[in-house]
Design a protein around this motif. Sequence first.
Motif, PDB file in Angstrom:
ATOM      1  N   LYS A  99       0.833  -1.210   0.000  1.00  0.00           N
ATOM      2  CA  LYS A  99       0.000   0.000   0.000  1.00  0.00           C
ATOM      3  C   LYS A  99       0.863   1.255   0.000  1.00  0.00           C
ATOM      4  O   LYS A  99       2.057   1.224   0.311  1.00  0.00           O
ATOM      5  CB  LYS A  99      -0.912   0.011   1.226  1.00  0.00           C
ATOM      6  CG  LYS A  99      -1.905  -1.126   1.229  1.00  0.00           C
ATOM      7  CD  LYS A  99      -2.849  -1.001   2.396  1.00  0.00           C
ATOM      8  CE  LYS A  99      -3.808  -2.169   2.387  1.00  0.00           C
ATOM      9  NZ  LYS A  99      -3.991  -2.750   3.672  1.00  0.00           N
ATOM     10  N   THR A 100       0.205   2.373  -0.320  1.00  0.00           N
ATOM     11  CA  THR A 100       0.844   3.688  -0.226  1.00  0.00           C
ATOM     12  C   THR A 100       0.351   4.368   1.041  1.00  0.00           C
ATOM     13  O   THR A 100      -0.861   4.415   1.299  1.00  0.00           O
ATOM     14  CB  THR A 100       0.484   4.549  -1.454  1.00  0.00           C
ATOM     15  OG1 THR A 100       0.995   3.912  -2.631  1.00  0.00           O
ATOM     16  CG2 THR A 100       1.097   5.943  -1.348  1.00  0.00           C
ATOM     17  N   HIS A 101       1.283   4.841   1.836  1.00  0.00           N
ATOM     18  CA  HIS A 101       0.937   5.575   3.053  1.00  0.00           C
ATOM     19  C   HIS A 101       1.588   6.952   3.020  1.00  0.00           C
ATOM     20  O   HIS A 101       2.400   7.248   2.141  1.00  0.00           O
ATOM     21  CB  HIS A 101       1.358   4.791   4.301  1.00  0.00           C
ATOM     22  CG  HIS A 101       2.836   4.552   4.402  1.00  0.00           C
ATOM     23  ND1 HIS A 101       3.453   3.471   3.815  1.00  0.00           N
ATOM     24  CD2 HIS A 101       3.829   5.261   5.000  1.00  0.00           C
ATOM     25  CE1 HIS A 101       4.756   3.510   4.074  1.00  0.00           C
ATOM     26  NE2 HIS A 101       5.010   4.599   4.780  1.00  0.00           N
ATOM     27  N   GLU A 102       1.220   7.791   3.953  1.00  0.00           N
ATOM     28  CA  GLU A 102       1.816   9.117   4.093  1.00  0.00           C
ATOM     29  C   GLU A 102       2.702   9.156   5.324  1.00  0.00           C
ATOM     30  O   GLU A 102       2.406   8.517   6.336  1.00  0.00           O
ATOM     31  CB  GLU A 102       0.733  10.193   4.224  1.00  0.00           C
ATOM     32  CG  GLU A 102      -0.092  10.389   2.971  1.00  0.00           C
ATOM     33  CD  GLU A 102      -1.076  11.532   3.103  1.00  0.00           C
ATOM     34  OE1 GLU A 102      -1.500  11.850   4.240  1.00  0.00           O
ATOM     35  OE2 GLU A 102      -1.428  12.116   2.062  1.00  0.00           O
ATOM     36  N   VAL A 103       3.781   9.909   5.209  1.00  0.00           N
ATOM     37  CA  VAL A 103       4.616  10.213   6.366  1.00  0.00           C
ATOM     38  C   VAL A 103       4.529  11.731   6.553  1.00  0.00           C
ATOM     39  O   VAL A 103       4.934  12.497   5.676  1.00  0.00           O
ATOM     40  CB  VAL A 103       6.069   9.767   6.164  1.00  0.00           C
ATOM     41  CG1 VAL A 103       6.894  10.104   7.402  1.00  0.00           C
ATOM     42  CG2 VAL A 103       6.135   8.269   5.870  1.00  0.00           C
ATOM     43  N   ILE A 104       3.955  12.134   7.666  1.00  0.00           N
ATOM     44  CA  ILE A 104       3.744  13.550   7.948  1.00  0.00           C
ATOM     45  C   ILE A 104       4.754  13.990   8.996  1.00  0.00           C
ATOM     46  O   ILE A 104       4.875  13.364  10.051  1.00  0.00           O
ATOM     47  CB  ILE A 104       2.320  13.814   8.463  1.00  0.00           C
ATOM     48  CG1 ILE A 104       1.289  13.323   7.444  1.00  0.00           C
ATOM     49  CG2 ILE A 104       2.118  15.302   8.757  1.00  0.00           C
ATOM     50  CD1 ILE A 104      -0.146  13.380   7.939  1.00  0.00           C
ATOM     51  N   THR A 105       5.482  15.059   8.689  1.00  0.00           N
ATOM     52  CA  THR A 105       6.431  15.630   9.634  1.00  0.00           C
ATOM     53  C   THR A 105       6.134  17.116   9.797  1.00  0.00           C
ATOM     54  O   THR A 105       5.973  17.838   8.805  1.00  0.00           O
ATOM     55  CB  THR A 105       7.884  15.446   9.163  1.00  0.00           C
ATOM     56  OG1 THR A 105       8.138  14.047   8.998  1.00  0.00           O
ATOM     57  CG2 THR A 105       8.873  16.003  10.179  1.00  0.00           C
ATOM     58  N   ALA A 106       6.051  17.538  11.045  1.00  0.00           N
ATOM     59  CA  ALA A 106       5.881  18.954  11.371  1.00  0.00           C
ATOM     60  C   ALA A 106       7.167  19.468  11.990  1.00  0.00           C
ATOM     61  O   ALA A 106       7.828  18.762  12.747  1.00  0.00           O
ATOM     62  CB  ALA A 106       4.728  19.149  12.352  1.00  0.00           C
ATOM     63  N   VAL A 107       7.507  20.698  11.641  1.00  0.00           N
ATOM     64  CA  VAL A 107       8.664  21.385  12.223  1.00  0.00           C
ATOM     65  C   VAL A 107       8.168  22.713  12.775  1.00  0.00           C
ATOM     66  O   VAL A 107       7.531  23.489  12.056  1.00  0.00           O
ATOM     67  CB  VAL A 107       9.756  21.643  11.157  1.00  0.00           C
ATOM     68  CG1 VAL A 107      10.911  22.449  11.757  1.00  0.00           C
ATOM     69  CG2 VAL A 107      10.258  20.339  10.574  1.00  0.00           C
ATOM     70  N   TRP A 108       8.446  22.962  14.028  1.00  0.00           N
ATOM     71  CA  TRP A 108       8.133  24.254  14.650  1.00  0.00           C
ATOM     72  C   TRP A 108       9.421  24.902  15.127  1.00  0.00           C
ATOM     73  O   TRP A 108      10.266  24.244  15.742  1.00  0.00           O
ATOM     74  CB  TRP A 108       7.224  24.065  15.865  1.00  0.00           C
ATOM     75  CG  TRP A 108       5.771  23.957  15.550  1.00  0.00           C
ATOM     76  CD1 TRP A 108       5.061  22.819  15.297  1.00  0.00           C
ATOM     77  CD2 TRP A 108       4.831  25.040  15.462  1.00  0.00           C
ATOM     78  NE1 TRP A 108       3.744  23.126  15.061  1.00  0.00           N
ATOM     79  CE2 TRP A 108       3.573  24.478  15.157  1.00  0.00           C
ATOM     80  CE3 TRP A 108       4.944  26.420  15.620  1.00  0.00           C
ATOM     81  CZ2 TRP A 108       2.430  25.249  15.004  1.00  0.00           C
ATOM     82  CZ3 TRP A 108       3.794  27.185  15.476  1.00  0.00           C
ATOM     83  CH2 TRP A 108       2.559  26.613  15.157  1.00  0.00           C
ATOM     84  N   LEU A 109       9.567  26.177  14.862  1.00  0.00           N
ATOM     85  CA  LEU A 109      10.610  26.996  15.471  1.00  0.00           C
ATOM     86  C   LEU A 109       9.903  27.999  16.367  1.00  0.00           C
ATOM     87  O   LEU A 109       8.987  28.700  15.910  1.00  0.00           O
ATOM     88  CB  LEU A 109      11.432  27.750  14.422  1.00  0.00           C
ATOM     89  CG  LEU A 109      12.455  26.957  13.637  1.00  0.00           C
ATOM     90  CD1 LEU A 109      13.191  27.882  12.665  1.00  0.00           C
ATOM     91  CD2 LEU A 109      13.454  26.271  14.538  1.00  0.00           C
ATOM     92  N   VAL A 110      10.308  28.067  17.623  1.00  0.00           N
ATOM     93  CA  VAL A 110       9.713  29.024  18.558  1.00  0.00           C
ATOM     94  C   VAL A 110      10.818  29.781  19.279  1.00  0.00           C
ATOM     95  O   VAL A 110      11.893  29.245  19.562  1.00  0.00           O
ATOM     96  CB  VAL A 110       8.770  28.343  19.578  1.00  0.00           C
ATOM     97  CG1 VAL A 110       7.614  27.653  18.871  1.00  0.00           C
ATOM     98  CG2 VAL A 110       9.505  27.367  20.454  1.00  0.00           C
ATOM     99  N   SER A 111      10.533  31.042  19.545  1.00  0.00           N
ATOM    100  CA  SER A 111      11.425  31.886  20.338  1.00  0.00           C
ATOM    101  C   SER A 111      10.539  32.764  21.205  1.00  0.00           C
ATOM    102  O   SER A 111       9.303  32.660  21.152  1.00  0.00           O
ATOM    103  CB  SER A 111      12.318  32.739  19.426  1.00  0.00           C
ATOM    104  OG  SER A 111      11.523  33.625  18.654  1.00  0.00           O
ATOM    105  N   ALA A 112      11.135  33.656  21.981  1.00  0.00           N
ATOM    106  CA  ALA A 112      10.356  34.494  22.887  1.00  0.00           C
ATOM    107  C   ALA A 112       9.341  35.357  22.132  1.00  0.00           C
ATOM    108  O   ALA A 112       8.275  35.653  22.653  1.00  0.00           O
ATOM    109  CB  ALA A 112      11.293  35.369  23.712  1.00  0.00           C
ATOM    110  N   GLY A 113       9.634  35.740  20.885  1.00  0.00           N
ATOM    111  CA  GLY A 113       8.732  36.643  20.186  1.00  0.00           C
ATOM    112  C   GLY A 113       8.221  36.164  18.846  1.00  0.00           C
ATOM    113  O   GLY A 113       7.604  36.937  18.112  1.00  0.00           O
TER     114      GLY A 113
END
Length: 194
Positions: A99-113
């Motif tokens: 089968k075909t599946h999805e690989v989902i990746t999220a990237v967040w960058l956070v700082s004080a502002g």
Amino acid sequence: MLYLASRSPRRADLLARLGVQFGLLDLDIPEVRLPGEPPADYVSRVAREKAGAGLLKVMSNPSAVVLGSDTEVVLDDEVFGKPTDRDDARRMLEALSGKTHEVITAVWLVSAGQELREMSTTRVRFGTLDQAMLDGYLAGDEWEGKAGAYAIQGAAQAFIAHVEGSPSGVMGLPLFETAHALRAYGLFAAGGAQ
């Protein structure tokens, strides 16, 4: 200063490929999908929680930027996280077989502002896996700690018939999207780190 909020040696290796300097933050964030939560929202939320928890650890540094990431394998709205044991790994691989599946990746960058999110979705098609292939693969330990019980860069490459999207995203950190986010923070130039 950039920090990676991850225990994953693969993510650290991938981030190092971009030539940026970073510190590591060891966090234990629960990865539990909420009832009815769409897979992409779940992946994004967990990555944001990792980044946010990491930022709390380094708040004494006002210039800190924390990168959080999460990767999950998704087939027909079912999220295949890290297998609990060898039998769970077999169940996942049998479901993905042919089968075909999805690989989902999220990237967040956070700082004080500032906060910035990037998402990567890669489609991966497995060939049909017979019991001998599964037995041989599961005799080792590569499946441990891997979403969907496989690593695209390991022996499971023999299972993969086609990839459409980001191989580094399947490994845990999509480099194109990560570089884009770092560039927005002024932490990355085309030739490497600033």
